[in-house]
Design a protein around this motif. Structure first.
Motif, mmCIF file in Angstrom:
data_model
loop_
_atom_site.group_PDB
_atom_site.id
_atom_site.type_symbol
_atom_site.label_atom_id
_atom_site.label_comp_id
_atom_site.label_asym_id
_atom_site.label_seq_id
_atom_site.Cartn_x
_atom_site.Cartn_y
_atom_site.Cartn_z
ATOM 1 N N GLY A 1 -2.180 9.262 -1.678
ATOM 2 C CA GLY A 1 -2.765 8.534 -0.525
ATOM 3 C C GLY A 1 -4.239 8.652 -0.690
ATOM 4 O O GLY A 1 -4.841 7.648 -0.118
ATOM 5 N N SER B 1 -9.088 1.238 -1.823
ATOM 6 C CA SER B 1 -8.735 0.155 -0.917
ATOM 7 C C SER B 1 -10.097 0.315 -0.159
ATOM 8 O O SER B 1 -10.494 -1.012 0.371
ATOM 9 C CB SER B 1 -7.568 0.442 0.124
ATOM 10 O OG SER B 1 -7.568 1.786 0.636
ATOM 11 N N ASN C 1 -5.204 0.413 3.093
ATOM 12 C CA ASN C 1 -5.550 1.658 3.382
ATOM 13 C C ASN C 1 -4.656 2.036 4.657
ATOM 14 O O ASN C 1 -4.530 3.306 4.834
ATOM 15 C CB ASN C 1 -6.969 1.490 4.002
ATOM 16 C CG ASN C 1 -7.509 3.179 4.379
ATOM 17 O OD1 ASN C 1 -7.604 4.067 3.555
ATOM 18 N ND2 ASN C 1 -7.874 3.255 5.632
ATOM 19 N N ALA D 1 0.503 4.031 -2.813
ATOM 20 C CA ALA D 1 0.489 5.517 -2.504
ATOM 21 C C ALA D 1 1.464 6.407 -3.012
ATOM 22 O O ALA D 1 0.960 7.690 -3.236
ATOM 23 C CB ALA D 1 -0.048 5.671 -0.877
ATOM 24 N N THR E 1 -5.616 6.064 -3.244
ATOM 25 C CA THR E 1 -5.337 4.856 -2.542
ATOM 26 C C THR E 1 -6.209 4.334 -1.702
ATOM 27 O O THR E 1 -6.745 3.140 -1.602
ATOM 28 C CB THR E 1 -3.871 4.645 -2.057
ATOM 29 O OG1 THR E 1 -3.008 5.091 -3.191
ATOM 30 C CG2 THR E 1 -3.421 3.236 -1.590
ATOM 31 N N ALA E 2 -6.738 5.420 -0.675
ATOM 32 C CA ALA E 2 -7.702 5.078 0.200
ATOM 33 C C ALA E 2 -8.905 4.811 -0.230
ATOM 34 O O ALA E 2 -9.623 3.920 0.065
ATOM 35 C CB ALA E 2 -7.647 6.408 1.150
ATOM 36 N N LYS F 1 -9.237 13.942 -0.599
ATOM 37 C CA LYS F 1 -8.664 14.059 -1.974
ATOM 38 C C LYS F 1 -8.995 15.711 -2.454
ATOM 39 O O LYS F 1 -8.213 15.973 -3.155
ATOM 40 C CB LYS F 1 -9.407 13.104 -2.751
ATOM 41 C CG LYS F 1 -8.957 13.333 -4.141
ATOM 42 C CD LYS F 1 -9.552 12.322 -5.098
ATOM 43 C CE LYS F 1 -9.008 12.319 -6.761
ATOM 44 N NZ LYS F 1 -9.611 11.440 -7.635
ATOM 45 N N LYS G 1 0.368 8.100 4.615
ATOM 46 C CA LYS G 1 0.971 8.941 3.401
ATOM 47 C C LYS G 1 0.121 10.282 3.322
ATOM 48 O O LYS G 1 0.836 11.238 3.058
ATOM 49 C CB LYS G 1 0.496 8.004 2.207
ATOM 50 C CG LYS G 1 0.915 8.675 0.807
ATOM 51 C CD LYS G 1 2.339 9.076 0.556
ATOM 52 C CE LYS G 1 2.706 9.508 -0.890
ATOM 53 N NZ LYS G 1 4.059 9.710 -0.886
ATOM 54 N N ALA H 1 -2.195 4.073 3.281
ATOM 55 C CA ALA H 1 -2.511 5.326 2.766
ATOM 56 C C ALA H 1 -2.719 6.335 3.747
ATOM 57 O O ALA H 1 -2.584 7.545 3.404
ATOM 58 C CB ALA H 1 -3.783 4.891 1.820
ATOM 59 N N GLY I 1 0.834 -1.363 0.047
ATOM 60 C CA GLY I 1 0.098 -0.232 -0.033
ATOM 61 C C GLY I 1 0.787 1.419 0.010
ATOM 62 O O GLY I 1 0.320 2.279 -0.578
#
Length: 424
Positions: free
Chosen positions: A306, A313, A347, A301, A309-310, A419, A353, A350, A297
Motif C-alpha cells: 500500500g 500514485s 491512491n 497494492a 502504491t501510494a 512505508k 490497503k 492504496a 489500484g
C-alpha cells in the motif's frame, strides 16, 4: 432460516445501485454552478462554497450512519439518507422555479446552501453500503465485493457530469433539476426493492436473541458480525497517530476527487470557454478514470504494498496537478487531467490497503475516520480554489491547482513515513 431474503450478490447489487444514485448531488452542483453564478452574480468564493456544500454533509454523516449499521443493518440508515437527499433536491427545484419564473432573489443563495447540504446526504450512503456489503460477504471475497461496490458506485459523478449539461442545454435548469430529482426517487425505490440486510440483522429483526442469530447467520455463510465496542474502536483508532496520517492521504485524493468533480465544470467553462456539454464531458472523463483506477489500484497494492502504491500514485497526481497549473493549451490540460485522475484513483485504493496494517487493533474505527474526514476535502478545497480566482481573475482557475501540488508533496512525505513504519 428459509425466511432470510436475499443473497450476497443481491446485497452487493442493491447497495451499489443505491450508492450510484445517491451520488447524484455531487455531479448536480458542478455543472449548474455556472448558471447560479450568472443568475445571482455570485463571487468565486461563493461559487466555491456552493459546490462544496453536498460534500460537507456527504463526508461528516458517513461516520454516525456507518456506526448505525452495526445496530440495525444497512437498509434503514441507507433509506433515511436517500430521503434527506430527496428533500434537498426537491427544495432546490422549488427555489430554482421561484428564481426562474418569479424573479426571486432575496435569500436565494442561503436556501441553495441549505438544500445543497441536505442533498449531499446521498453521498454518505457510501460508508453505509461498505458496512452492509461487508456483512454479506466472507472475508476472502470482501476485496472483490468492496472494490466492485466502490468502483461502480463512484462512476456516478462521471456519468451524471456528462448527462447533466446535455439536459441543461435541451431542457433548461428547472426541468433538469426535476429529472435529477426523479433519478434520485427512482434510485431510492430501487434500493428499497433490492437492498437487503445480511442474515444476522434479519434474524435479529425477527426477534431471535444474539446467540441464536449469530449461530443461524453463520450456518448461512455470514462471517463478520457487529463489534460490541464501536465507540471503543472509534476512540482507540483516534488515539493512533497513523489514523490521522491516513486521513490526510484520503483527504488529498478522495476529498480531492469530490472537490474536482464539482469544480472542473466551472474550470473548463470559465478558463477555456468551453460549452457546458464539453465541460461536462471532460469532467466525466476525469471522474470515470479516477473511479475505474480505484479498482486497479487495489490489485497493484496487493502486489507491491500500500505505501509503495501510494507514493507512486501521489507522484502522478502531483505531476498532473502541476500540468494543470502550467497548462496554456487545452491539450496539455486534458493530458494533465488524465494523469491526475490515474494518480488519485490508485491512491484511494492504496489508503484502505494500509488501514488494517497500520491500525490493526481498531480497523473499523479507523476506516470510519478515514472515510468520513477524508471525504471532507470535498468541502474544504473548492472555496480555497475560489480564492485564487478572486485574486487572479480568470488565471486563478489554473493557479488554484497549486493546492493539489502542495497536497501531493505533503502526502508523499507522509506515505514514505508510513512505508518505514509498515515496512510495506
Amino acid at each position: 432460516m428459509n425466511d432470510i431474503k436475499g443473497t450476497p450478490t443481491q446485497g452487493l447489487f442493491g447497495a451499489t445501485l443505491g450508492f450510484f444514485f445517491g451520488f447524484a448531488a455531487v455531479a448536480l452542483f458542478g455543472p449548474t454552478a455556472a448558471k447560479f453564478k450568472d443568475i445571482l452574480n455570485l463571487t468565486p468564493q461563493m461559487v466555491g462554497l456552493l459546490v462544496a456544500m453536498p460534500a460537507l454533509s456527504g463526508s461528516l454523516l458517513r461516520i454516525p450512519f456507518s456506526a448505525w449499521v452495526d445496530t440495525t443493518g444497512g437498509r434503514k440508515p441507507f433509506l433515511i439518507l436517500m430521503l434527506i437527499a430527496i428533500i434537498g433536491l426537491l427544495g432546490l427545484s422549488i427555489v430554482i422555479y421561484m428564481v426562474m419564473f418569479n424573479n426571486l432573489r432575496s435569500g436565494v443563495y442561503e436556501l441553495l446552501l441549505l438544500f445543497g447540504l441536505l442533498s449531499g446526504s446521498g453521498i454518505a450512503t457510501f460508508s453505509v453500503g461498505i458496512s452492509q456489503v461487508s456483512y454479506w460477504y466472507p472475508q476472502q471475497k470482501q476485496g472483490f465485493a468492496l472494490g466492485t461496490y466502490a468502483g461502480v458506485g463512484n462512476l456516478a459523478p462521471g456519468i451524471f457530469s456528462f448527462l447533466l449539461p446535455i439536459a441543461l442545454h435541451k431542457l433548461g435548469l428547472f426541468n433538469s433539476y426535476l429529472i435529477w430529482l426523479g433519478f434520485l426517487v427512482i434510485g431510492t425505490i430501487l434500493y428499497y426493492a433490492t437492498g437487503k440486510n445480511a442474515p444476522y440483522f434479519q434474524l435479529k429483526q425477527k426477534g431471535l436473541d444474539e446467540k441464536k442469530a449469530i449461530e443461524q447467520a453463520k450456518s448461512l455463510g455470514q462471517e463478520l458480525f457487529p463489534s460490541k465496542s464501536l465507540v471503543e474502536s472509534l476512540t482507540l483508532s483516534a488515539k493512533n497517530f497513523n489514523t490521522w496520517l491516513l486521513v490526510i492521504l484520503y483527504f488529498t485524493t478522495f476529498g480531492g476527487f469530490v472537490a474536482l468533480t464539482a469544480w472542473l465544470p466551472t474550470y473548463w467553462k470559465s478558463y477555456f470557454n468551453l460549452s457546458l456539454v464539453y465541460a461536462g464531458l471532460l469532467t466525466a472523463l476525469y471522474s470515470i478514470l479516477t473511479s475505474a483506477n480505484r479498482i486497479a489500484g487495489g490489485v497493484i497494492a496487493d502486489k507491491i504494498g500500500g505505501a509503495n502504491t501510494a507514493i507512486i500514485s501521489l507522484a502522478l497526481m502531483g505531476i498532473g496537478a502541476l500540468g494543470l497549473f502550467l497548462a496554456n493549451s487545452i491539450g496539455i490540460a486534458i493530458l494533465s487531467e488524465i494523469v491526475l485522475a490515474i494518480g488519485m484513483g490508485v491512491n484511494n485504493a492504496a489508503v484502505f490497503k494500509l488501514v488494517p496494517k497500520l491500525v490493526s487493533d481498531a480497523v473499523g474505527g479507523a476506516a470510519g475516520w478515514v472515510g468520513g474526514l477524508g471525504a471532507f476535502g470535498g468541502f474544504v478545497i473548492p472555496p480555497i480554489m475560489g480564492e485564487f480566482v478572486a485574486v487572479y481573475k480568470s488565471a486563478g482557475y489554473a493557479k488554484g491547482f497549486i493546492v493539489f501540488v502542495v497536497l501531493a508533496v505533503v502526502s508523499i512525505a507522509i506515505a514514505y513515513y508510513l512505508k518505514l513504519k509498515a515496512k510495506a
